[in-house]
Design a protein around this motif. Structure first.
Motif, mmCIF file in Angstrom:
data_model
loop_
_atom_site.group_PDB
_atom_site.id
_atom_site.type_symbol
_atom_site.label_atom_id
_atom_site.label_comp_id
_atom_site.label_asym_id
_atom_site.label_seq_id
_atom_site.Cartn_x
_atom_site.Cartn_y
_atom_site.Cartn_z
ATOM 1 N N TRP A 81 34.769 50.980 47.454
ATOM 2 C CA TRP A 81 34.780 49.520 47.631
ATOM 3 C C TRP A 81 33.999 48.888 46.492
ATOM 4 O O TRP A 81 32.873 49.289 46.186
ATOM 5 C CB TRP A 81 34.166 49.171 48.984
ATOM 6 N N THR A 82 34.601 47.920 45.826
ATOM 7 C CA THR A 82 33.955 47.255 44.693
ATOM 8 C C THR A 82 33.279 45.946 45.087
ATOM 9 O O THR A 82 32.594 45.335 44.274
ATOM 10 C CB THR A 82 34.992 46.941 43.596
ATOM 11 N N GLY A 83 33.490 45.525 46.317
ATOM 12 C CA GLY A 83 32.973 44.234 46.748
ATOM 13 C C GLY A 83 34.034 43.154 46.704
ATOM 14 O O GLY A 83 33.844 42.060 47.227
ATOM 15 N N GLU A 84 35.168 43.499 46.078
ATOM 16 C CA GLU A 84 36.277 42.559 45.971
ATOM 17 C C GLU A 84 37.584 43.282 46.302
ATOM 18 O O GLU A 84 37.675 44.511 46.181
ATOM 19 C CB GLU A 84 36.362 41.957 44.569
ATOM 20 N N GLU A 85 38.576 42.508 46.694
ATOM 21 C CA GLU A 85 39.876 43.094 46.971
ATOM 22 C C GLU A 85 40.494 43.626 45.680
ATOM 23 O O GLU A 85 40.483 42.955 44.642
ATOM 24 C CB GLU A 85 40.811 42.047 47.592
#
Length: 229
Positions: A81-85
């Motif tokens: 997960w990068t923190g963004e879609e």
């Protein structure tokens, strides 16, 4: 929780009823199966053709290697997960459903090595087989006198040495980790990572320092005295 990070993943399940290893792998971790294969009857890919039969010390060969999943060299697929879609179609971030999932038939006597790329980047598969063979000798499963025929006769009598296998197999994992670390810090060794780097026009010499996790499994079966009479 929305924790930012990523990881490759490799999970496996041994089916003792069907004698199969079921696994799912995403990224550059993986599984190899080592097996004593008679080179006189083995397939061309498994046959030891470089050493005359009389001079061979072992026919412990690579019977199976799981497939790595890479976007590019040293850029494995991962779950995270990068923190963004993530909208990029060619992203290295993948779902569990994108993993390479398969099964491989396992035989008695097989040695299964499940490890991260810290092992495979620094220790050649032929060296893995040599280390595993030495472990078999040190643990008393095979000797230089009777070899595989002597082991098979012991099995026929119901002597699997299951307890010895369970006690000593963690040591094989330790030895492999120690070898991976040794090679990773050696600037003179021509490591698997270095050879792949050069094939991708990247100048690299020596090993590849990296974390290393190894799980080893030895398939021997139950001793005859473990069955109800």
């Amino acid at each position: 929780a929305n924790i930012i990070g990523s990881s490759t993943a490799c999970v496996a399940l041994f089916d003792s009823v069907r004698h199969q290893l079921h696994f799912s792998n995403i990224g550059d971790s993986g599984i190899i199966v080592l097996r004593h294969i008679d080179s006189d009857v083995a397939s061309a890919l498994q046959r030891n053709r470089s050493t005359p039969r009389a001079e061979r010390k072992s026919d412990l060969r690579i019977a199976f290697v799981s497939q790595q999943q890479l976007k590019s060299f040293n850029h494995p697929f991962q779950m995270g997960w990068t923190g963004e879609e993530i909208v990029e179609k060619n992203s290295s971030f993948k779902m569990a459903s994108d993993s390479c999932t398969s099964s491989v038939h396992i035989l008695r006597g097989d040695i299964i090595i499940m490890a991260t790329d810290g092992l495979f980047d620094n220790v050649d598969v032929e060296d893995l087989a040599s280390i595993a063979l030495q472990w078999e000798h040190d643990s008393g499963f095979i000797d230089n006198i009777g070899g595989i025929p002597k082991r098979d006769k012991r099995w026929a009598k119901g002597e699997s040495r299951t307890d010895i296998s369970a006690q000593s197999i963690p040591r094989l994992a330790e030895i492999l980790c120690e070898k991976a670390r040794e090679n990773s810090l050696d600037n003179t060794v021509d490591s698997p990572f270095a050879m792949l780097a050069k094939e991708n026009d990247i100048m690299w010499s020596g090993g590849m320092p990296d974390d290393c996790t190894v799980i080893a499994m030895h398939v021997v079966g139950k001793d005859s005295n473990s069955f109800p009479r």
